[in-house]
Design an enzyme around this catalytic site. Structure first.
Site, PDB file in Angstrom:
ATOM      1  N   HIS A 159     -88.081 -28.988  11.442  1.00  0.00           N
ATOM      2  CA  HIS A 159     -89.420 -27.875  10.760  1.00  0.00           C
ATOM      3  C   HIS A 159     -88.843 -27.178   9.460  1.00  0.00           C
ATOM      4  O   HIS A 159     -88.425 -25.944   9.760  1.00  0.00           O
ATOM      5  CB  HIS A 159     -89.947 -27.206  11.852  1.00  0.00           C
ATOM      6  CG  HIS A 159     -90.413 -27.979  13.109  1.00  0.00           C
ATOM      7  ND1 HIS A 159     -89.741 -28.700  14.022  1.00  0.00           N
ATOM      8  CD2 HIS A 159     -91.795 -28.507  13.097  1.00  0.00           C
ATOM      9  CE1 HIS A 159     -90.325 -29.048  15.059  1.00  0.00           C
ATOM     10  NE2 HIS A 159     -91.523 -29.046  14.347  1.00  0.00           N
TER      11      HIS A 159
ATOM     12  N   HIS B 176     -94.309 -28.619   7.499  1.00  0.00           N
ATOM     13  CA  HIS B 176     -94.166 -28.203   8.869  1.00  0.00           C
ATOM     14  C   HIS B 176     -93.087 -28.919   9.693  1.00  0.00           C
ATOM     15  O   HIS B 176     -92.317 -28.086  10.158  1.00  0.00           O
ATOM     16  CB  HIS B 176     -95.617 -27.995   9.616  1.00  0.00           C
ATOM     17  CG  HIS B 176     -95.357 -27.668  11.124  1.00  0.00           C
ATOM     18  ND1 HIS B 176     -95.679 -26.659  11.565  1.00  0.00           N
ATOM     19  CD2 HIS B 176     -95.131 -28.741  12.108  1.00  0.00           C
ATOM     20  CE1 HIS B 176     -95.375 -26.814  12.957  1.00  0.00           C
ATOM     21  NE2 HIS B 176     -95.000 -27.974  13.262  1.00  0.00           N
TER      22      HIS B 176
ATOM     23  N   GLU C 259    -101.175 -13.612  34.896  1.00  0.00           N
ATOM     24  CA  GLU C 259    -100.051 -14.184  35.576  1.00  0.00           C
ATOM     25  C   GLU C 259     -98.706 -14.689  34.718  1.00  0.00           C
ATOM     26  O   GLU C 259     -97.702 -14.676  34.944  1.00  0.00           O
ATOM     27  CB  GLU C 259    -100.748 -15.533  36.533  1.00  0.00           C
ATOM     28  CG  GLU C 259    -101.434 -14.828  37.803  1.00  0.00           C
ATOM     29  CD  GLU C 259    -102.892 -14.686  37.246  1.00  0.00           C
ATOM     30  OE1 GLU C 259    -103.170 -14.879  35.980  1.00  0.00           O
ATOM     31  OE2 GLU C 259    -103.468 -14.054  38.169  1.00  0.00           O
TER      32      GLU C 259
ATOM     33  N   HIS D 109    -108.473 -21.851  46.086  1.00  0.00           N
ATOM     34  CA  HIS D 109    -107.008 -20.659  46.528  1.00  0.00           C
ATOM     35  C   HIS D 109    -106.126 -21.427  47.441  1.00  0.00           C
ATOM     36  O   HIS D 109    -105.155 -20.547  47.613  1.00  0.00           O
ATOM     37  CB  HIS D 109    -107.894 -19.379  47.200  1.00  0.00           C
ATOM     38  CG  HIS D 109    -108.354 -18.495  46.201  1.00  0.00           C
ATOM     39  ND1 HIS D 109    -109.367 -19.013  45.401  1.00  0.00           N
ATOM     40  CD2 HIS D 109    -108.231 -17.304  45.965  1.00  0.00           C
ATOM     41  CE1 HIS D 109    -109.868 -17.924  44.560  1.00  0.00           C
ATOM     42  NE2 HIS D 109    -109.078 -16.687  44.918  1.00  0.00           N
TER      43      HIS D 109
END
Ligand SMILES: Cc1ncc(C[n+]2csc(CCOP(=O)(O)OP(=O)(O)O)c2C)c(N)n1
Ligand SMILES: [Mg+2]
Length: 674
Positions: free
Chosen positions: A39, A270, A416, A478
């Protein structure tokens, strides 16, 4: 410091800086061309800003990459790896050498496709998964403030600098990371945004209309804009960022691939080599007539000077450390908690042996953390808003807040992924060992950061509770089913699933001693009987039975025909099954398997002794059965749950899913007679 102040008042000389920046451009385009992959656009676009940063602001000493009080530099836009490889080579780090840059992306070169912290000094973290570099930098900045609060400006007073692209800022984790950083007022965190309005698919207007600066401002950040190709403008913005007490976003308006006359400003630069024609045109445009991988001597000397200018500051720091009353404590802090882990829990385990406790392993974890956090000052805990469920907070850990960074307990909020990445950053920074909690099911939310812990050989300890259908009424969203086994798939990650209080403490000790391996502690919501204790009355670290990953908890009385292998909450179930089988004269061993990764590392005779070929081997775990064949063989029996759970009290669920002696023993008898 004096050096930096000196350089700041020096006037900016584009005649010196521009060739320095162009050296980055030339190396980047040539290395990508040679590799025929990589890149070039990002390093060419950010060459000017990076040059000002390294020349005038970054505190570092290229001859001493492990200087504890260095500024941290994180290339969050890891695809632009040639930017950091160029900077490290030019400023005089021992590696990468020019030969290694020539071998960019080739086997054996430390110049990997994306920067890897374990391959090169000066690469503070592995980046490539967009967004995570910046999120790890938040953790580094947290660690810096914490150690500063403990040891003062003389020993700890550095910044964390980040180069991030549009992608890093667009990723969801960016929201979590900057929310945390803004809330904690991490003023030593400065992010240079490569604001080139280009991503792989083209202009950013194809996919976003977000006002990024407004978003950062809304989360408590200071924002400053600059022209990323104007040295004065960049320098003024970086100075303003340093002066502001908030974390700063420095929006650098840049042109991707700057210097490639026909391709700059487009996504064509890129992720592909520019090609020989465009490289020739860029050489013309930049006035760069040196051969590939040759840096003219004056330019090289200017860069080496940048790499050496921090030597005075680093020597002054040494003198301050030598004279500091904190010297011993500071060095002990940096040495980490591993050496003290066993001693910290010895007494506690001996007490358990004398007085067994029937508690959930999440509670057992809290009980172990009591002495651990009390005796090991490097441990910094936290939870993603589940403190009371994860049982992660202890009496020894006060909250870590912007008013008191000396605290050792982080309220991460419901973030999280951001928490896991911040934990990686803290661990990589050094001086702190982070542990953080959430429900095991949400390990999937932070999974790629857990993977990066493992890849980076970073000691982050994940406290993941509510580890099976045993959590009961919250239901299938869960209830982990595939999570425990899927975490076992990650290389260099210890997945611990302890069965009682003593195993939980032992697994904690192992996690703290694993300095280059992250750990997940999978812990129950529901109470479990204490199975260990006999023989643990005089426990020392050498008696840690979990250290081998699996061990014989109970031996057959009658002639052995069956070996039950179980983890966590199913070990006591295995013990109950064994009692029934023994009652029928069928000798049965029970093997507790808290950590398959550690068991796999044992020698063949140990494994064969535990899992003998002349017995029926039965695995019992309240999760997917896939993977257990590795231990039971194809002729064995795998008891588990290969479907999603259900919402009901835990006891009813264990019955429904056949995890009872009444359901399991007949299957074993059937198998024995078939
Ligand atoms: C999480 C993640 N998703 C996707 C990718 C693949 N990828 C690498 S670079 C990139 C585009 C990034 O755009 P930007 O940050 O603006 O970089 P620029 O093109 O400006 O160099 C993508 C999608 C990745 N590396 N990480
Ligand atoms: Mg971009």
């Amino acid at each position: 410091m004096r050096q930096q102040e000196h350089s700041r008042i020096m006037t900016i000389d584009p005649a010196r800086l521009q060739p320095m920046a162009n050296a980055i451009r030339a190396l980047s385009m040539d290395a990508v061309q040679a590799a025929n992959s990589g890149h070039p656009g990002m390093p060419m676009g950010m060459a000017d800003a990076a040059t000002v940063l390294f020349d005038r602001h970054l505190k570092f000493d290229a001859s001493r990459p492990d200087w504890a009080d260095r500024d941290r530099f994180v290339l969050s836009a890891g695809h632009g790896s040639m930017l950091i490889y160029s900077l490290l080579n030019l400023t005089g780090y021992a590696h990468p050498t020019m030969e290694e840059i020539r071998n960019f992306r080739q086997l054996g070169s430390p110049c990997a496709g994306h920067p890897e912290n374990f391959l090169l000094d000066g690469v503070e973290c592995t980046t490539g998964p967009l967004g995570q570099g910046l999120a790890m930098a938040v953790g580094m900045a947290m660690a810096e403030r914490h150690l500063n609060a403990k040891f003062g400006d003389d020993l700890v007073n550095h910044r964390t600098w980040v180069v991030a692209g549009d992608g890093c800022l667009m990723e969801g984790i960016n929201h979590e990371a900057i929310g945390l950083a803004g809330h904690l007022k991490l003023g030593h965190l400065n992010v240079l945004w490569d604001d080139n309005a280009i991503t792989i698919d083209g202009g950013t207007d194809k996919s976003t209309s977000e006002d990024v600066c407004a978003r950062y401002e809304a989360t408590g950040w200071h924002v400053v804009r600059c022209n990323g190709h104007d040295f004065e403008s960049i320098d003024a913005a970086l100075s303003e960022a340093k002066a502001d007490p908030r974390p700063s976003l420095i929006a650098c308006k840049t042109i991707i691939g700057k210097g490639a006359p026909n391709k700059e400003g487009t996504s064509a630069t890129h992720g592909a080599p520019l090609g020989p024609d465009e490289i020739a045109a860029a050489r013309e445009e930049l006035g760069w007539d040196a051969e590939p991988f040759v840096v003219p001597s004056q330019i090289e000397a200017d860069w080496r000077g940048v790499g050496a200018k921090g030597a005075d500051a680093s020597a002054e720091w040494d003198a301050r450390l030598a004279a500091s009353s904190h010297k011993d404590a500071f060095e002990a802090q940096l040495a980490g908690p591993a050496a003290g882990a066993d001693a910290a829990i010895e007494d506690y385990i001996r007490e358990l042996a004398a007085e067994p406790k029937k508690v959930a392993t999440r509670k057992a974890s809290e009980m172990a953390l009591g002495p651990l956090t009390e005796k090991l000052p490097q441990l910094i805990g936290g939870s993603a808003d589940l403190t009371g469920s994860n049982n992660t907070k202890t009496a020894a850990t006060e909250p870590f807040t912007h008013e008191d960074y000396s605290g050792r307990y982080v309220y991460y909020g419901i973030r999280e992924f951001g928490m896991a990445a911040a934990m990686n950053g803290m661990a990589l920074h050094g001086g702190v060992t982070p542990y953080g909690g959430t429900f095991l099911i949400f390990s999937d939310y932070c999974r790629n950061a857990i993977r990066l812990s493992a890849l980076q050989q970073t000691q982050a300890i994940y406290v993941m509770t509510h580890d099976s259908i045993g959590l009961g009424e919250d239901g299938p969203t869960h209830q982990p089913i595939e999570q425990v086994m899927s975490l076992r798939l990650v290389p260099n990650l210890y997945t611990f699933r302890p069965c009682d209080t003593i195993e939980t403490a032992e697994c904690w000790a192992l996690a703290i001693k694993a300095t280059e391996t992250p750990s997940v502690l999978a812990l129950t919501r529901q109470g479990l009987p204490q199975l260990r204790g006999e023989g643990d009355e005089a426990w020392t670290g050498a008696d840690n039975r979990c250290a081998k990953g699996g061990y014989r908890l109970q031996s057959a009385s009658a002639a052995r025909k069956v070996v039950l292998v179980a983890s966590g909450s199913e070990v006591s179930l295995a013990v109950d099954c064994a009692a029934k089988l023994e009652g029928q004269g069928i000798g049965t061993d029970v093997v507790s398997m808290p950590c398959t990764e550690l068991f796999d590392a044992q020698d063949a005779s140990y494994k064969a002794d535990l899992l003998p070929s002349d017995a029926l081997i039965v695995s019992i775990e309240a999760g997917v059965t896939q993977g257990w064949e590795r231990y039971t063989g194809l002729g064995g029996l795998n008891i588990g749950i290969d479907r999603f759970g259900a919402s009901a009290p835990a006891g009813e669920l264990f019955e429904k899913f056949g995890l009872t002696p009444e359901a399991i023993v007949p299957q074993i008898l059937n198998k024995l007679s078939s």
